[in-house]
Design a protein around this motif. Structure first.
Motif, PDB file in Angstrom:
ATOM      1  N   ASN A 264       0.799  -1.229   0.000  1.00 40.80           N
ATOM      2  CA  ASN A 264       0.000   0.000   0.000  1.00 40.80           C
ATOM      3  C   ASN A 264       0.831   1.278   0.000  1.00 40.80           C
ATOM      4  O   ASN A 264       0.327   2.337  -0.379  1.00 40.80           O
ATOM      5  CB  ASN A 264      -0.939   0.022   1.219  1.00 40.80           C
ATOM      6  CG  ASN A 264      -1.973   1.125   1.122  1.00 40.80           C
ATOM      7  OD1 ASN A 264      -2.551   1.370   0.065  1.00 40.80           O
ATOM      8  ND2 ASN A 264      -2.204   1.817   2.231  1.00 40.80           N
ATOM      9  N   ILE A 265       2.078   1.206   0.412  1.00 39.50           N
ATOM     10  CA  ILE A 265       2.911   2.396   0.576  1.00 39.50           C
ATOM     11  C   ILE A 265       3.874   2.524  -0.599  1.00 39.50           C
ATOM     12  O   ILE A 265       4.701   1.643  -0.837  1.00 39.50           O
ATOM     13  CB  ILE A 265       3.705   2.337   1.892  1.00 39.50           C
ATOM     14  CG1 ILE A 265       2.757   2.175   3.093  1.00 39.50           C
ATOM     15  CG2 ILE A 265       4.589   3.554   2.047  1.00 39.50           C
ATOM     16  CD1 ILE A 265       1.870   3.360   3.349  1.00 39.50           C
ATOM     17  N   ALA A 266       3.782   3.633  -1.321  1.00 46.32           N
ATOM     18  CA  ALA A 266       4.687   3.887  -2.443  1.00 46.32           C
ATOM     19  C   ALA A 266       5.940   4.600  -1.954  1.00 46.32           C
ATOM     20  O   ALA A 266       5.951   5.230  -0.891  1.00 46.32           O
ATOM     21  CB  ALA A 266       3.991   4.736  -3.501  1.00 46.32           C
ATOM     22  N   ASP A 267       7.000   4.515  -2.727  1.00 44.64           N
ATOM     23  CA  ASP A 267       8.270   5.151  -2.387  1.00 44.64           C
ATOM     24  C   ASP A 267       8.148   6.667  -2.583  1.00 44.64           C
ATOM     25  O   ASP A 267       7.998   7.135  -3.717  1.00 44.64           O
ATOM     26  CB  ASP A 267       9.370   4.589  -3.285  1.00 44.64           C
ATOM     27  CG  ASP A 267      10.740   5.163  -2.979  1.00 44.64           C
ATOM     28  OD1 ASP A 267      10.854   6.058  -2.114  1.00 44.64           O
ATOM     29  OD2 ASP A 267      11.719   4.722  -3.620  1.00 44.64           O
ATOM     30  N   PRO A 268       8.252   7.456  -1.512  1.00 42.07           N
ATOM     31  CA  PRO A 268       8.146   8.912  -1.658  1.00 42.07           C
ATOM     32  C   PRO A 268       9.268   9.506  -2.495  1.00 42.07           C
ATOM     33  O   PRO A 268       9.142  10.609  -3.027  1.00 42.07           O
ATOM     34  CB  PRO A 268       8.217   9.420  -0.212  1.00 42.07           C
ATOM     35  CG  PRO A 268       7.913   8.230   0.642  1.00 42.07           C
ATOM     36  CD  PRO A 268       8.427   7.051  -0.107  1.00 42.07           C
ATOM     37  N   GLY A 269      10.374   8.773  -2.616  1.00 41.64           N
ATOM     38  CA  GLY A 269      11.485   9.251  -3.423  1.00 41.64           C
ATOM     39  C   GLY A 269      11.114   9.452  -4.877  1.00 41.64           C
ATOM     40  O   GLY A 269      11.738  10.257  -5.591  1.00 41.64           O
ATOM     41  N   LEU A 270      10.087   8.742  -5.351  1.00 45.48           N
ATOM     42  CA  LEU A 270       9.624   8.910  -6.723  1.00 45.48           C
ATOM     43  C   LEU A 270       9.115  10.330  -6.960  1.00 45.48           C
ATOM     44  O   LEU A 270       9.255  10.881  -8.060  1.00 45.48           O
ATOM     45  CB  LEU A 270       8.507   7.913  -7.038  1.00 45.48           C
ATOM     46  CG  LEU A 270       8.885   6.431  -7.042  1.00 45.48           C
ATOM     47  CD1 LEU A 270       7.629   5.569  -7.143  1.00 45.48           C
ATOM     48  CD2 LEU A 270       9.846   6.125  -8.181  1.00 45.48           C
ATOM     49  N   ILE A 271       8.522  10.920  -5.924  1.00 48.54           N
ATOM     50  CA  ILE A 271       8.012  12.286  -6.018  1.00 48.54           C
ATOM     51  C   ILE A 271       9.105  13.294  -5.667  1.00 48.54           C
ATOM     52  O   ILE A 271       9.270  14.312  -6.345  1.00 48.54           O
ATOM     53  CB  ILE A 271       6.806  12.488  -5.083  1.00 48.54           C
ATOM     54  CG1 ILE A 271       5.653  11.556  -5.484  1.00 48.54           C
ATOM     55  CG2 ILE A 271       6.360  13.940  -5.057  1.00 48.54           C
ATOM     56  CD1 ILE A 271       5.021  11.882  -6.824  1.00 48.54           C
ATOM     57  N   LEU A 272       9.867  13.016  -4.613  1.00 53.68           N
ATOM     58  CA  LEU A 272      10.885  13.971  -4.159  1.00 53.68           C
ATOM     59  C   LEU A 272      11.974  14.182  -5.206  1.00 53.68           C
ATOM     60  O   LEU A 272      12.463  15.292  -5.388  1.00 53.68           O
ATOM     61  CB  LEU A 272      11.494  13.482  -2.843  1.00 53.68           C
ATOM     62  CG  LEU A 272      10.572  13.482  -1.648  1.00 53.68           C
ATOM     63  CD1 LEU A 272      11.236  12.783  -0.462  1.00 53.68           C
ATOM     64  CD2 LEU A 272      10.191  14.908  -1.267  1.00 53.68           C
ATOM     65  N   GLN A 273      12.401  13.103  -5.855  1.00 44.46           N
ATOM     66  CA  GLN A 273      13.385  13.172  -6.932  1.00 44.46           C
ATOM     67  C   GLN A 273      14.651  13.946  -6.537  1.00 44.46           C
ATOM     68  O   GLN A 273      15.193  14.736  -7.319  1.00 44.46           O
ATOM     69  CB  GLN A 273      12.755  13.802  -8.189  1.00 44.46           C
ATOM     70  CG  GLN A 273      11.583  12.991  -8.735  1.00 44.46           C
ATOM     71  CD  GLN A 273      11.007  13.548 -10.013  1.00 44.46           C
ATOM     72  OE1 GLN A 273      11.680  14.211 -10.786  1.00 44.46           O
ATOM     73  NE2 GLN A 273       9.736  13.289 -10.249  1.00 44.46           N
ATOM     74  N   PHE A 274      15.119  13.718  -5.312  1.00 48.49           N
ATOM     75  CA  PHE A 274      16.387  14.323  -4.903  1.00 48.49           C
ATOM     76  C   PHE A 274      17.520  13.667  -5.689  1.00 48.49           C
ATOM     77  O   PHE A 274      17.616  12.434  -5.711  1.00 48.49           O
ATOM     78  CB  PHE A 274      16.633  14.143  -3.402  1.00 48.49           C
ATOM     79  CG  PHE A 274      15.749  14.965  -2.516  1.00 48.49           C
ATOM     80  CD1 PHE A 274      15.471  16.301  -2.813  1.00 48.49           C
ATOM     81  CD2 PHE A 274      15.200  14.416  -1.368  1.00 48.49           C
ATOM     82  CE1 PHE A 274      14.659  17.065  -1.975  1.00 48.49           C
ATOM     83  CE2 PHE A 274      14.398  15.177  -0.524  1.00 48.49           C
ATOM     84  CZ  PHE A 274      14.128  16.501  -0.828  1.00 48.49           C
ATOM     85  N   PRO A 275      18.389  14.422  -6.333  1.00 51.76           N
ATOM     86  CA  PRO A 275      19.495  13.818  -7.100  1.00 51.76           C
ATOM     87  C   PRO A 275      20.413  13.010  -6.182  1.00 51.76           C
ATOM     88  O   PRO A 275      20.793  13.475  -5.102  1.00 51.76           O
ATOM     89  CB  PRO A 275      20.237  15.021  -7.680  1.00 51.76           C
ATOM     90  CG  PRO A 275      19.253  16.141  -7.633  1.00 51.76           C
ATOM     91  CD  PRO A 275      18.389  15.886  -6.436  1.00 51.76           C
ATOM     92  N   ALA A 276      20.767  11.796  -6.608  1.00 49.96           N
ATOM     93  CA  ALA A 276      21.619  10.928  -5.786  1.00 49.96           C
ATOM     94  C   ALA A 276      22.936  11.627  -5.457  1.00 49.96           C
ATOM     95  O   ALA A 276      23.495  11.451  -4.374  1.00 49.96           O
ATOM     96  CB  ALA A 276      21.873   9.618  -6.520  1.00 49.96           C
ATOM     97  N   GLY A 277      23.442  12.431  -6.383  1.00 49.94           N
ATOM     98  CA  GLY A 277      24.706  13.121  -6.159  1.00 49.94           C
ATOM     99  C   GLY A 277      24.652  14.208  -5.119  1.00 49.94           C
ATOM    100  O   GLY A 277      25.702  14.710  -4.676  1.00 49.94           O
ATOM    101  N   SER A 278      23.435  14.603  -4.702  1.00 52.56           N
ATOM    102  CA  SER A 278      23.285  15.644  -3.694  1.00 52.56           C
ATOM    103  C   SER A 278      23.251  15.077  -2.276  1.00 52.56           C
ATOM    104  O   SER A 278      23.300  15.832  -1.304  1.00 52.56           O
ATOM    105  CB  SER A 278      21.995  16.445  -3.935  1.00 52.56           C
ATOM    106  OG  SER A 278      22.039  17.091  -5.180  1.00 52.56           O
ATOM    107  N   ILE A 279      23.131  13.753  -2.154  1.00 51.33           N
ATOM    108  CA  ILE A 279      23.002  13.114  -0.848  1.00 51.33           C
ATOM    109  C   ILE A 279      24.352  12.584  -0.382  1.00 51.33           C
ATOM    110  O   ILE A 279      25.013  11.831  -1.106  1.00 51.33           O
ATOM    111  CB  ILE A 279      21.966  11.968  -0.906  1.00 51.33           C
ATOM    112  CG1 ILE A 279      20.624  12.501  -1.396  1.00 51.33           C
ATOM    113  CG2 ILE A 279      21.803  11.324   0.468  1.00 51.33           C
ATOM    114  CD1 ILE A 279      19.569  11.420  -1.611  1.00 51.33           C
ATOM    115  N   ILE A 280      24.764  12.991   0.801  1.00 49.29           N
ATOM    116  CA  ILE A 280      26.052  12.526   1.335  1.00 49.29           C
ATOM    117  C   ILE A 280      25.827  11.733   2.614  1.00 49.29           C
ATOM    118  O   ILE A 280      24.767  11.751   3.200  1.00 49.29           O
ATOM    119  CB  ILE A 280      27.009  13.697   1.595  1.00 49.29           C
ATOM    120  CG1 ILE A 280      26.456  14.650   2.679  1.00 49.29           C
ATOM    121  CG2 ILE A 280      27.287  14.464   0.307  1.00 49.29           C
ATOM    122  CD1 ILE A 280      27.425  15.722   3.075  1.00 49.29           C
TER     123      ILE A 280
END
Length: 234
Positions: A218-234
């Motif tokens: 029932n729970i979708a991945d919120p990352g699909l909407i947030l779309q934070f670039p992988a290169g921005s996450i440390i």
């Protein structure tokens, strides 16, 4: 096609219909992945149990790493819920986090990433709960989706009514302070559900390990909407 695939297909086919949840400039800002599992030995029970100490730890990490927000948590097996009896009402605690958290300053603006309408809203004011919570309903080419925004400030309810239309990019509210957001360091809990299961103003943000198959359906991945670039996450 199952609902998860339908959502992925809609987003891929309609990038112009998906907007931001919080302001983020990938050219200037970095995101810090925060780990709230038992692998994080910095977080002692004393820090977790005292909201001000917990908040100071979060913002110290963001400052040290020069990051605008802390992020993470989708289906993370968390130890931090031991701070609240809300998650420990049975022999098996609720420890799997169902959304993505965005940790940042109180007053940070939250936006609707998709057009839709207000499904419901409620002040879930228990210790460790969501505080002010807004749930939106979206219809995406035949797919019904609900988005939940937890830990907002009380002013986020002003002028709100069930059924009112919400446009993509419309301001929904702001991150609440610890005094109004369920006694957490300021952050947004962002979660996606395909079915509200008859609930209004609230939906579990954490589940038991034994329930994960049900909630993964029932729970979708919120990352699909947030779309934070992988290169921005440390």
């Amino acid at each position: 096609m199952d609902r998860h695939k339908q959502l992925e297909h809609f987003i891929a086919a309609n990038p112009d219909k998906v907007g931001k949840v919080v302001y983020f400039d990938a050219a200037r800002h970095k995101l810090l992945r925060l780990d709230f599992t038992d692998a994080n030995h910095e977080l002692s029970p004393e820090i977790i149990g005292h909201t001000q100490q917990f908040s100071a730890w979060v913002f110290k990490k963001l400052k040290e790493n020069k990051c605008k927000y802390g992020v993470g948590g989708y289906f993370e097996n968390r130890t931090i819920y031991s701070r609240s009896a809300l998650f420990n009402t049975t022999a098996e605690p609720r420890c799997l986090h169902l959304g993505i958290d965005i940790w940042g300053d109180a007053g940070t603006m939250v936006y609707a990433p998709l057009a839709g309408k207000v499904h419901s809203f409620q002040d879930n004011d228990n210790f460790g709960d969501y505080g002010a919570t807004i749930i939106l309903e979206h219809h995406l080419d035949g797919l019904k989706l609900f988005s939940l925004y937890g830990h907002l400030n009380d002013e986020s309810f002003l002028g709100l009514s069930e059924g009112m239309a919400i446009e993509k990019g419309e301001a929904l509210g702001e991150f609440g302070s610890t005094e109004e957001n369920g006694n957490w360091p300021p952050h947004l809990h962002f979660q996606l559900m395909f079915d509200m299961e008859g609930l209004k103003g609230d939906y579990p943000g954490a589940c038991r390990l034994s329930e994960q198959d049900k909630y993964r359906h029932n729970i979708a991945d919120p990352g699909l909407i947030l779309q934070f670039p992988a290169g921005s996450i440390i």
